[in-house]
Design a protein around this motif. Sequence first.
Motif, short mmCIF file in Angstrom:
data_model
loop_
_atom_site.label_atom_id
_atom_site.label_comp_id
_atom_site.label_asym_id
_atom_site.label_seq_id
_atom_site.Cartn_x
_atom_site.Cartn_y
_atom_site.Cartn_z
N LEU A 68 0.84 -1.19 0.00
CA LEU A 68 0.00 0.00 0.00
C LEU A 68 0.88 1.24 0.00
O LEU A 68 1.74 1.41 0.87
CB LEU A 68 -0.91 0.01 1.22
CG LEU A 68 -1.76 -1.25 1.45
CD1 LEU A 68 -2.73 -1.02 2.59
CD2 LEU A 68 -2.50 -1.66 0.19
N HIS A 69 0.65 2.12 -0.99
CA HIS A 69 1.42 3.34 -1.15
C HIS A 69 0.53 4.54 -0.79
O HIS A 69 -0.61 4.62 -1.23
CB HIS A 69 1.87 3.53 -2.60
CG HIS A 69 2.64 2.40 -3.18
ND1 HIS A 69 3.98 2.51 -3.53
CD2 HIS A 69 2.29 1.12 -3.51
CE1 HIS A 69 4.41 1.37 -4.04
NE2 HIS A 69 3.40 0.51 -4.04
N ASP A 70 1.07 5.48 -0.03
CA ASP A 70 0.37 6.74 0.21
C ASP A 70 1.41 7.80 0.55
O ASP A 70 2.48 7.48 1.08
CB ASP A 70 -0.66 6.63 1.33
CG ASP A 70 -1.78 7.66 1.18
OD1 ASP A 70 -1.51 8.85 1.41
OD2 ASP A 70 -2.90 7.28 0.79
N GLY A 71 1.07 9.06 0.25
CA GLY A 71 1.97 10.15 0.55
C GLY A 71 1.82 10.68 1.96
O GLY A 71 2.57 11.57 2.37
N ASP A 72 0.87 10.17 2.72
CA ASP A 72 0.57 10.65 4.06
C ASP A 72 0.77 9.52 5.06
O ASP A 72 -0.04 8.61 5.15
CB ASP A 72 -0.87 11.16 4.10
CG ASP A 72 -1.29 11.71 5.46
OD1 ASP A 72 -0.44 11.74 6.37
OD2 ASP A 72 -2.46 12.08 5.61
N ALA A 73 1.85 9.60 5.82
CA ALA A 73 2.14 8.54 6.78
C ALA A 73 1.04 8.42 7.83
O ALA A 73 0.72 7.32 8.29
CB ALA A 73 3.48 8.80 7.46
N ALA A 74 0.42 9.55 8.20
CA ALA A 74 -0.59 9.53 9.26
C ALA A 74 -1.83 8.74 8.87
O ALA A 74 -2.52 8.19 9.74
CB ALA A 74 -0.98 10.96 9.64
N ILE A 75 -2.15 8.69 7.57
CA ILE A 75 -3.37 8.00 7.14
C ILE A 75 -3.30 6.52 7.47
O ILE A 75 -4.32 5.86 7.73
CB ILE A 75 -3.63 8.21 5.63
CG1 ILE A 75 -5.10 7.94 5.29
CG2 ILE A 75 -2.73 7.36 4.78
CD1 ILE A 75 -6.05 9.02 5.74
N PHE A 76 -2.09 5.96 7.49
CA PHE A 76 -1.96 4.53 7.76
C PHE A 76 -2.28 4.18 9.22
O PHE A 76 -2.46 3.01 9.55
CB PHE A 76 -0.56 4.04 7.40
CG PHE A 76 -0.33 3.90 5.91
CD1 PHE A 76 -1.30 3.37 5.08
CD2 PHE A 76 0.87 4.31 5.34
CE1 PHE A 76 -1.10 3.24 3.73
CE2 PHE A 76 1.09 4.18 3.98
CZ PHE A 76 0.10 3.65 3.17
N GLU A 77 -2.36 5.19 10.10
CA GLU A 77 -2.79 4.92 11.47
C GLU A 77 -4.25 4.46 11.51
O GLU A 77 -4.69 3.86 12.49
CB GLU A 77 -2.63 6.18 12.32
CG GLU A 77 -1.18 6.64 12.48
CD GLU A 77 -1.06 7.93 13.24
OE1 GLU A 77 -2.10 8.41 13.77
OE2 GLU A 77 0.06 8.47 13.34
N HIS A 78 -5.00 4.74 10.44
CA HIS A 78 -6.41 4.34 10.36
C HIS A 78 -6.61 3.10 9.47
O HIS A 78 -7.74 2.73 9.19
CB HIS A 78 -7.23 5.50 9.81
CG HIS A 78 -7.10 6.76 10.62
ND1 HIS A 78 -7.84 7.00 11.74
CD2 HIS A 78 -6.27 7.82 10.46
CE1 HIS A 78 -7.51 8.17 12.25
NE2 HIS A 78 -6.56 8.70 11.50
N LEU A 79 -5.51 2.48 9.07
CA LEU A 79 -5.58 1.29 8.22
C LEU A 79 -6.13 0.11 9.01
O LEU A 79 -5.70 -0.16 10.13
CB LEU A 79 -4.18 0.97 7.70
CG LEU A 79 -4.03 -0.16 6.70
CD1 LEU A 79 -4.70 0.20 5.38
CD2 LEU A 79 -2.55 -0.45 6.46
N ASP A 80 -7.10 -0.59 8.42
CA ASP A 80 -7.66 -1.77 9.09
C ASP A 80 -7.95 -2.83 8.04
O ASP A 80 -8.98 -2.79 7.36
CB ASP A 80 -8.92 -1.41 9.86
CG ASP A 80 -9.48 -2.60 10.65
OD1 ASP A 80 -8.82 -3.66 10.66
OD2 ASP A 80 -10.56 -2.48 11.23
N LEU A 81 -7.05 -3.79 7.94
CA LEU A 81 -7.22 -4.90 6.99
C LEU A 81 -7.16 -6.24 7.71
O LEU A 81 -6.92 -7.27 7.08
CB LEU A 81 -6.14 -4.83 5.91
CG LEU A 81 -6.13 -3.55 5.06
CD1 LEU A 81 -4.94 -3.56 4.10
CD2 LEU A 81 -7.42 -3.42 4.27
N ARG A 82 -7.43 -6.21 9.01
CA ARG A 82 -7.27 -7.43 9.81
C ARG A 82 -8.20 -8.55 9.37
O ARG A 82 -7.85 -9.72 9.48
CB ARG A 82 -7.51 -7.11 11.29
CG ARG A 82 -6.43 -6.26 11.93
CD ARG A 82 -6.85 -5.76 13.29
NE ARG A 82 -7.98 -4.85 13.20
CZ ARG A 82 -8.57 -4.28 14.24
NH1 ARG A 82 -8.14 -4.56 15.46
NH2 ARG A 82 -9.59 -3.45 14.07
N SER A 83 -9.38 -8.23 8.88
CA SER A 83 -10.35 -9.26 8.52
C SER A 83 -10.41 -9.52 7.03
O SER A 83 -11.26 -10.28 6.56
CB SER A 83 -11.74 -8.86 9.02
OG SER A 83 -12.15 -7.65 8.40
#
Length: 271
Positions: A68-83
């Motif tokens: 997963l690529h993004d220019g905003d490191a903070a957005i990945f704090e909301h990443l949820d792919l556990r299920s």
Amino acid sequence: MSAISTASSSWLALRAAADGASRSQVLAAALAELLPAAPVELHDLGAGTGAMTRWLAPQLPGPQRWVLHDGDAAIFEHLDLRSVVDDAGRPVLVDTTVEHLGLLPVGAFRGAAGVTASALLDVLTRDEAARIVDACVEARAPALFSLSVTGQVTLDPPHPDDAAFGAAFNDHQRREADGRRMLGPEAVPVLGLRFAEAGWHVHREATPWRLGAADAELLVSWLEGWVGAAVEQRPELDGIADTYVRWRRSQAAEGTLHVEVGHEDVLAWPR
């Protein structure tokens, strides 16, 4: 150069249901047919909170590893792919990378079986789009890009000022910001032509949002952002914006406002 990110996590959450209902199932199935019968690596650009992976992974064969690529490191704090699982129910592996797509190297997708993005192309520059295409072509990785803004908006009931706000918004989408001139509504045609010139197949599908009484919160949020961007682009519209938005808000509260917001999905793959 500023980082490129999709949007805030709250906006991504608000639009998630409409996005899922609009994305092309036909093109997702076509991508699944193009993937090899082996463990696959997929790259998602402007990944945000992972909505594209959540929607697409269960429709694709695996085992899967997503980058997963993004220019905003903070957005990945909301990443949820556990299920999230693939089409056989196996969990997917996920890695993240923070990078500027304007600096994407041509070998960025080597080893990838596919490349995806959602609601990203219209905020790219021509050069950034070209870099993505060139990296896909170099890797011979099929690409599925969903929900790019087309600039077509229809509001019902109509209002005489709809066209002025729509034209100003589209100009705002094409504006130059921080030295970057964004593609806006021209994104899919520009990207499609670049792939076609490389000799690839290109298939496009209309994937509009259709918002009504059941989508009141998203509808009002979209409306305020749409009008706000239009006024930013053409300040002379400020004199009519408040009255227009109040009228549209009251319609949304009554459940009488319906809006179709044009988006397009595109799938490109090598011959």
